[in-house]
Design a protein around this motif. Sequence first.
Motif, mmCIF file in Angstrom:
data_model
loop_
_atom_site.group_PDB
_atom_site.id
_atom_site.type_symbol
_atom_site.label_atom_id
_atom_site.label_comp_id
_atom_site.label_asym_id
_atom_site.label_seq_id
_atom_site.Cartn_x
_atom_site.Cartn_y
_atom_site.Cartn_z
ATOM 1 N N THR A 40 0.823 -1.216 0.000
ATOM 2 C CA THR A 40 0.000 0.000 0.000
ATOM 3 C C THR A 40 0.856 1.265 0.000
ATOM 4 N N ASP A 41 2.076 1.190 0.508
ATOM 5 C CA ASP A 41 2.962 2.358 0.455
ATOM 6 C C ASP A 41 3.301 2.697 -0.995
ATOM 7 N N LEU A 42 3.614 1.678 -1.782
ATOM 8 C CA LEU A 42 3.902 1.884 -3.197
ATOM 9 C C LEU A 42 2.670 2.401 -3.921
ATOM 10 N N LEU A 43 1.520 1.814 -3.625
ATOM 11 C CA LEU A 43 0.285 2.245 -4.265
ATOM 12 C C LEU A 43 -0.024 3.706 -3.929
ATOM 13 N N LYS A 44 0.133 4.092 -2.670
ATOM 14 C CA LYS A 44 -0.097 5.490 -2.271
ATOM 15 C C LYS A 44 0.851 6.432 -3.006
ATOM 16 N N GLU A 45 2.108 6.019 -3.116
ATOM 17 C CA GLU A 45 3.114 6.843 -3.793
ATOM 18 C C GLU A 45 2.745 7.061 -5.260
ATOM 19 N N ARG A 46 2.373 5.976 -5.956
ATOM 20 C CA ARG A 46 2.019 6.086 -7.374
ATOM 21 C C ARG A 46 0.723 6.860 -7.564
ATOM 22 N N ALA A 47 -0.225 6.647 -6.656
ATOM 23 C CA ALA A 47 -1.493 7.370 -6.734
ATOM 24 C C ALA A 47 -1.256 8.865 -6.543
ATOM 25 N N ALA A 48 -0.446 9.221 -5.565
ATOM 26 C CA ALA A 48 -0.150 10.634 -5.307
ATOM 27 C C ALA A 48 0.534 11.275 -6.506
ATOM 28 N N VAL A 88 -11.283 -0.488 -2.154
ATOM 29 C CA VAL A 88 -9.986 0.165 -1.925
ATOM 30 C C VAL A 88 -9.751 0.339 -0.427
ATOM 31 N N THR A 89 -10.766 0.779 0.279
ATOM 32 C CA THR A 89 -10.646 0.964 1.728
ATOM 33 C C THR A 89 -10.292 -0.353 2.410
ATOM 34 N N ARG A 90 -10.960 -1.437 2.022
ATOM 35 C CA ARG A 90 -10.663 -2.751 2.618
ATOM 36 C C ARG A 90 -9.249 -3.215 2.290
ATOM 37 N N LEU A 91 -8.801 -2.952 1.064
ATOM 38 C CA LEU A 91 -7.447 -3.356 0.678
ATOM 39 C C LEU A 91 -6.393 -2.601 1.485
ATOM 40 N N PHE A 92 -6.631 -1.320 1.722
ATOM 41 C CA PHE A 92 -5.690 -0.546 2.545
ATOM 42 C C PHE A 92 -5.733 -0.999 4.003
ATOM 43 N N ASP A 133 4.318 -8.016 -9.486
ATOM 44 C CA ASP A 133 5.313 -8.481 -8.513
ATOM 45 C C ASP A 133 5.677 -7.392 -7.514
ATOM 46 N N ASP A 134 5.619 -6.140 -7.941
ATOM 47 C CA ASP A 134 5.928 -5.037 -7.038
ATOM 48 C C ASP A 134 4.742 -4.705 -6.141
ATOM 49 N N LEU A 135 3.535 -4.807 -6.707
ATOM 50 C CA LEU A 135 2.335 -4.481 -5.944
ATOM 51 C C LEU A 135 2.033 -5.533 -4.879
ATOM 52 N N VAL A 136 2.372 -6.794 -5.171
ATOM 53 C CA VAL A 136 2.193 -7.891 -4.205
ATOM 54 C C VAL A 136 3.554 -8.579 -4.058
ATOM 55 N N PRO A 137 4.417 -8.004 -3.229
ATOM 56 C CA PRO A 137 5.782 -8.533 -3.102
ATOM 57 C C PRO A 137 5.827 -9.943 -2.529
ATOM 58 N N LYS A 138 6.817 -10.698 -2.948
ATOM 59 C CA LYS A 138 6.998 -12.068 -2.459
ATOM 60 C C LYS A 138 7.215 -12.104 -0.956
ATOM 61 N N ALA A 139 7.752 -11.045 -0.399
ATOM 62 C CA ALA A 139 7.977 -10.995 1.051
ATOM 63 C C ALA A 139 6.671 -11.110 1.823
ATOM 64 N N ASN A 140 5.556 -10.836 1.146
ATOM 65 C CA ASN A 140 4.248 -10.916 1.787
ATOM 66 C C ASN A 140 3.584 -12.278 1.598
ATOM 67 N N ALA A 141 4.291 -13.233 0.990
ATOM 68 C CA ALA A 141 3.707 -14.560 0.774
ATOM 69 C C ALA A 141 3.512 -15.269 2.109
ATOM 70 N N PRO A 142 2.462 -16.075 2.233
ATOM 71 C CA PRO A 142 2.212 -16.799 3.477
ATOM 72 C C PRO A 142 3.354 -17.750 3.807
ATOM 73 N N ALA A 143 3.600 -17.958 5.084
ATOM 74 C CA ALA A 143 4.625 -18.897 5.532
ATOM 75 C C ALA A 143 4.289 -20.288 4.998
ATOM 76 N N GLY A 144 5.303 -20.984 4.550
ATOM 77 C CA GLY A 144 5.099 -22.336 4.050
ATOM 78 C C GLY A 144 4.769 -22.392 2.564
ATOM 79 N N ILE A 145 4.556 -21.250 1.950
ATOM 80 C CA ILE A 145 4.279 -21.207 0.504
ATOM 81 C C ILE A 145 5.584 -20.920 -0.204
ATOM 82 N N LYS A 146 5.959 -21.786 -1.103
ATOM 83 C CA LYS A 146 7.188 -21.600 -1.855
ATOM 84 C C LYS A 146 6.856 -20.799 -3.107
#
Length: 79
Positions: free
Chosen positions: A6-14, A35-39, A61-74
């Motif tokens: 959401t930080d990236l999305l806010k930056e691009r939106a602004a 949008v409100t629910r996603l934020f 890939d930037d909007l949904v970074p791999k670092a946010n993947a659930p634990a145990g998901i490869k």
Amino acid sequence: MLRLDTDLLKERAAAKGDMTHEEIARRAGIDRSTVTRLFAGTVPSLVNTTALAWAYEIALDDLVPKANAPAGIKVEVSA
């Protein structure tokens, strides 16, 4: 759980002059309440994620970074 950057999305939106959830929703063609629910951290659907990515020219890939993947998901990327 998958989350939007959401930080990236806010930056691009602004950068496009969109400062409110209403403006973001209008540009992406989705509901303001979505949008409100996603934020707030709701897991995004592919349709909404794609709409936001296209509207703000963000790679999925930037909007949904791999670092946010659930634990145990490869997560692998093939060339």
